[in-house]
Design an enzyme around this catalytic site. Structure first.
Site, PDB file in Angstrom:
ATOM      1  N   GLU A 165      43.673 -16.156 -30.051  1.00 41.09           N
ATOM      2  CA  GLU A 165      42.687 -17.165 -30.144  1.00 41.09           C
ATOM      3  C   GLU A 165      43.583 -18.355 -30.543  1.00 41.09           C
ATOM      4  O   GLU A 165      44.598 -18.464 -30.889  1.00 41.09           O
ATOM      5  CB  GLU A 165      41.722 -16.817 -31.176  1.00 41.09           C
ATOM      6  CG  GLU A 165      40.779 -15.681 -30.982  1.00 41.09           C
ATOM      7  CD  GLU A 165      39.640 -15.659 -32.064  1.00 41.09           C
ATOM      8  OE1 GLU A 165      39.730 -16.551 -33.116  1.00 41.09           O
ATOM      9  OE2 GLU A 165      38.819 -14.758 -32.127  1.00 41.09           O
TER      10      GLU A 165
ATOM     11  N   HIS B 173      37.479 -23.528 -31.641  1.00 42.94           N
ATOM     12  CA  HIS B 173      38.449 -22.666 -31.486  1.00 42.94           C
ATOM     13  C   HIS B 173      38.012 -21.737 -30.182  1.00 42.94           C
ATOM     14  O   HIS B 173      36.809 -21.868 -29.571  1.00 42.94           O
ATOM     15  CB  HIS B 173      38.439 -21.813 -32.717  1.00 42.94           C
ATOM     16  CG  HIS B 173      37.163 -20.990 -33.271  1.00 42.94           C
ATOM     17  ND1 HIS B 173      36.034 -21.535 -33.890  1.00 42.94           N
ATOM     18  CD2 HIS B 173      36.825 -19.775 -32.881  1.00 42.94           C
ATOM     19  CE1 HIS B 173      35.142 -20.724 -33.811  1.00 42.94           C
ATOM     20  NE2 HIS B 173      35.700 -19.717 -33.428  1.00 42.94           N
TER      21      HIS B 173
ATOM     22  N   ASP C 202      33.081 -17.560 -38.526  1.00 44.11           N
ATOM     23  CA  ASP C 202      32.573 -18.879 -37.944  1.00 44.11           C
ATOM     24  C   ASP C 202      31.654 -19.826 -38.612  1.00 44.11           C
ATOM     25  O   ASP C 202      31.776 -20.970 -38.823  1.00 44.11           O
ATOM     26  CB  ASP C 202      32.274 -18.888 -36.414  1.00 44.11           C
ATOM     27  CG  ASP C 202      33.382 -18.153 -35.598  1.00 44.11           C
ATOM     28  OD1 ASP C 202      34.492 -18.477 -35.890  1.00 44.11           O
ATOM     29  OD2 ASP C 202      33.244 -17.356 -34.432  1.00 44.11           O
TER      30      ASP C 202
ATOM     31  N   HIS D  17      37.225 -17.904 -28.173  1.00 46.54           N
ATOM     32  CA  HIS D  17      37.187 -16.319 -28.440  1.00 46.54           C
ATOM     33  C   HIS D  17      37.695 -15.708 -27.422  1.00 46.54           C
ATOM     34  O   HIS D  17      37.674 -16.206 -26.153  1.00 46.54           O
ATOM     35  CB  HIS D  17      35.804 -16.076 -28.619  1.00 46.54           C
ATOM     36  CG  HIS D  17      35.009 -16.358 -29.701  1.00 46.54           C
ATOM     37  ND1 HIS D  17      33.727 -16.124 -30.126  1.00 46.54           N
ATOM     38  CD2 HIS D  17      35.521 -16.709 -30.996  1.00 46.54           C
ATOM     39  CE1 HIS D  17      33.561 -16.170 -31.354  1.00 46.54           C
ATOM     40  NE2 HIS D  17      34.536 -16.829 -31.810  1.00 46.54           N
TER      41      HIS D  17
END
Length: 737
Positions: A610, A674, A688, A676
């Site tokens: 990630e 960000h 999150d 996944h």
């Protein structure tokens, strides 16, 4: 010929031509057939061989006999005549010469003072050959070029209204300068003719097919002979007109003949030519010479009901040059503007850039302007605006409208004295103007005004033109015809470019500090800016508006940087990113495709780990709008794994602060993003949710919006908060982008 002098040309051009033709090395494209130097002109007869196409549009032969007449002192260009008896007389760019030397060919278009500097004997021959070659190809008169005149013009000038000549004209003003008259004609009887009186005779003949020029009539008899095949008996009509205008009338007669023209016998009338002549005698004497009056022993005039046929060849005529005033269609033609119609335009702000752009585009026939401005003209405005000293104190909108309507012989501009942000009773008028306009242009340099126009649904299309703080850079922002990216979204991308693109590092960070105070209020400040600099950049801006209107398929973000020291202008363009627009409960979020593309690229590079970073954007609290513009990569001290990402902070704050400074405080941190990994939904996990809670706790008190984006394999999910409430969530389908 008599004596040796008759064997020698007086013209240096003629001598050079004979010398050139006598050389053995000269190609056989021109051969001397004879010469005569005993008359008023030096005469040289040639046979020239033009280079011809096989499929000729005009009957030009492989050998064409021509006659050249040179002035003894070469004070005028040589005249060129065809000596072929069956040369096509209806061909354009030819004249019926009064000298009897044949059909005159229109070889020269340039000023003789400039042309003669490089007109060698060889160049002269090649110019004639080229004229025949282009005529044979049918290229001498291009498609779309104005129809040829029937009569050449002379020195005195008549200025007609634009468009189709009026059925009835009146002399509105007469100006005499250096022995030449200029008459301004119009359809109204307003008169300011000075000390000379003029009386107009008007006649319209049958439509004529354009072709060779006719010799300019020099007598009333020649004018009669010219017009008789066109269906007009000028002798009778002039005689009937002059009766009743004789007694005590010392006016100068002006004979105004309108000739409808068409390109072929089957075509519709597509142009009008107006020719004009004045007899060399005043009106009362003319009535006697044409046999409609006689003088009594006491000198009075009496009307004649019959008599001998008058000698019209004894009545000399002076020709007038006839020109039309310029309307928008002619302005487009003369300015090289390829538009086929008038555009309707709205201009917000009639200041430095707006006043010049509106004036320049009006001169180019671009269309009509509705000027919206609530300010009044002050003395310091005159340095950089088109308004003049006698307009000080009047509303800028109204003075600008008056100036625009005075530029051409066609009005139609409007003024709305109002502030676009607080228009009061003018709101309906502004909305109507926005709805009717092909393009609304914001010249105000006000982000608030630009934001208003972005939300204005009546507007068909919006652009913005402004200078940067030091006045050296011109900025153009423009929506496409479908408004797929709104003007505020383009503006946001402009601020991002100013903050991140190396060529624009000083674009907004070089504001001038040498402000001048023009009055005694706190905000009565202006910056010194040379008029030439304003006019140079405004000229570019005006040209760009024509381009924008001719191409509505794409949005634009362009800049031009002017170096005041040497006048060099450097262009700079930024490709406008498409956006996904999301109307949430409390506000609107627009996300640029560039930001989504950046997240997707960084996600793929980091796989299988990630990754993430911070989001850059801008917002407008008054309109509840957030623009998410860019996604920065993870700082080098970030922690990354296939199931975990923790953003670091190394060098991040100085970098974001520098972008914020270079964008004039517009671009800033607006949240986190960000990724996944593959096979995992782009929806928030428990961790999150903790990130978003952190954003809410730390950013909400500042009053700024905040966002969290999660970039997945097939889509990007986001949530946005603002002022204590979660306004909503959304997704961006990668396939749709």
């Amino acid at each position: 010929m008599a004596g040796a002098e008759a064997d020698t040309p007086r013209s240096q051009r003629a001598r050079d031509l004979l010398s050139y033709l006598a050389q053995d090395s000269v190609p056989a494209f021109a051969r001397l057939q004879g010469s005569d130097f005993s008359g008023a002109f030096d005469q040289v007869d040639l046979v020239v061989q033009p280079e011809l196409v096989q499929d000729k549009a005009v009957d030009i032969r492989h050998k064409e006999p021509v006659r050249l007449l040179f002035w003894p002192d070469d004070e005028y260009p040589p005249s060129v005549f065809s000596r072929r008896d069956n040369f096509p007389i209806d061909n354009v760019h030819t004249n019926f010469a009064a000298t009897g030397d044949g059909l005159s060919l229109c070889i020269w278009e340039e000023n003789w003072a400039d042309l003669k500097r490089g007109l060698t004997a060889q160049a002269l021959v090649e110019r004639i050959r080229d004229w025949f070659a282009r005529t044979a190809r049918g290229e001498l008169h291009q498609e779309g070029q104005s129809l040829e005149p029937l009569i050449p013009s002379t020195a005195n000038t008549l200025i007609l209204p634009s468009g189709v000549p009026p059925e009835k004209c009146y002399v509105q003003k007469a100006i005499e300068s250096a022995g030449r008259y200029t008459l301004l004609l119009g359809a109204s009887e307003t008169r300011d003719t000075g000390f000379v009186e003029f009386s107009l005779f008007q006649e319209t003949v049958e439509p004529q097919v354009h072709g060779a020029l006719h010799a300019r009539p020099t007598t009333l008899g020649e004018l009669r002979d010219l017009l008789e095949p066109m269906g007009t008996d000028i002798s009778k009509k002039l005689g009937d007109w002059i009766v009743g205008r004789m007694a005590g009338n010392d006016a100068m007669a002006v004979l105004l003949i309108t000739i409808p023209k068409k390109s072929s016998a089957e075509a519709e009338v597509e142009a009008f030519e107006v020719i004009a002549f004045s007899p060399n005698v005043r009106l009362h004497e003319l009535s006697v010479l044409i046999g409609r009056a006689e003088r009594t022993p006491e000198g009075a005039l009496g009307v004649l009901l019959g008599g001998a046929e008058p000698d019209l060849s004894a009545i000399k005529l002076h020709g007038w040059r006839v020109v039309n005033r310029i309307d928008r269609s002619l302005a487009r033609l003369y300015s090289g503007n390829a538009a086929e119609r008038d555009f309707k335009l709205v201009g917000i702000g009639a200041g430095a850039i707006g006043s010049h752009v509106m004036a320049n585009t009006t001169r180019a026939g671009l269309g009509t302007w509705t000027v919206v401005d609530d300010d009044v003209l002050l003395p310091h405005n005159l340095v950089r605006q088109v308004q003049t000293n006698d307009m000080i104190g009047w509303p800028k909108a109204e003075t600008q409208r008056a100036l625009l309507d005075a530029i051409l012989d066609e009005d139609g501009c409007k003024a709305i004295i109002a502030n676009i942000l607080d228009s009061g009773n003018e709101r309906a008028a502004i909305d109507e103007a926005l709805a009717e306009a092909d393009l609304t242009v914001d010249f105000s340099a006000s982000p608030a005004a630009l934001g208003y126009l972005a939300d204005a649904e009546p507007a068909a299309r919006v652009a913005s033109l402004f200078f940067n703080p030091d006045g050296c850079d011109l900025v153009l922002l423009a929506e496409d015809g479908n408004r797929s990216v709104r003007i505020d979204e383009i503006e946001a991308q402009y601020f991002l470019a100013a903050g991140t693109c190396r060529p624009l590092m000083r674009h907004l960070g070089s504001a001038r500090l040498d402000m001048l105070r023009y009055a005694n209020a706190c905000q009565d400040l202006t910056r010194p800016l040379p008029p030439w600099q304003v006019q140079t950049l405004s000229g570019i801006a005006a040209g760009q508006l024509a381009t924008i209107l001719s191409d509505a398929d794409r949005s634009r973000l362009h800049l031009w940087r002017l170096n005041p020291e040497n006048g060099l202008v450097l262009p700079f363009s930024v490709t406008v990113s498409q956006v996904s627009r999301h109307a949430l409960a409390d506000f609107r979020v627009s996300v640029s495709q560039n930001a989504v593309a950046a997240m997707r690229t960084l996600r793929e590079r980091a796989a299988p780990n990630e990754t993430g970073g911070v989001l850059l954007g801008s917002f407008d609290l008054s309109r509840s709008v957030l623009h998410v513009l860019d996604a920065l990569p993870a700082p080098p001290d970030s922690r990354q794994s296939p199931t975990y990402f923790e953003r670091g902070a190394k060098d991040l704050k100085p970098h974001v602060d520098a972008i914020h400074l270079r964008s004039a405080g517009t671009i800033q941190y607006v949240g986190e993003w960000h990724s996944h990994p593959k096979g995992v939904s782009a929806r928030p996990s428990g961790d999150d949710e903790g990130v978003f809670a952190y954003l809410q706790a730390h950013i909400e008190p500042t009053g700024s919006p905040y966002a969290m984006f999660i970039c997945g394999e097939v889509d990007t999910w986001f949530r946005v908060g603002w002022s204590g409430c979660i306004s909503g969530e959304g997704t961006i389908d990668h396939a749709a982008g």
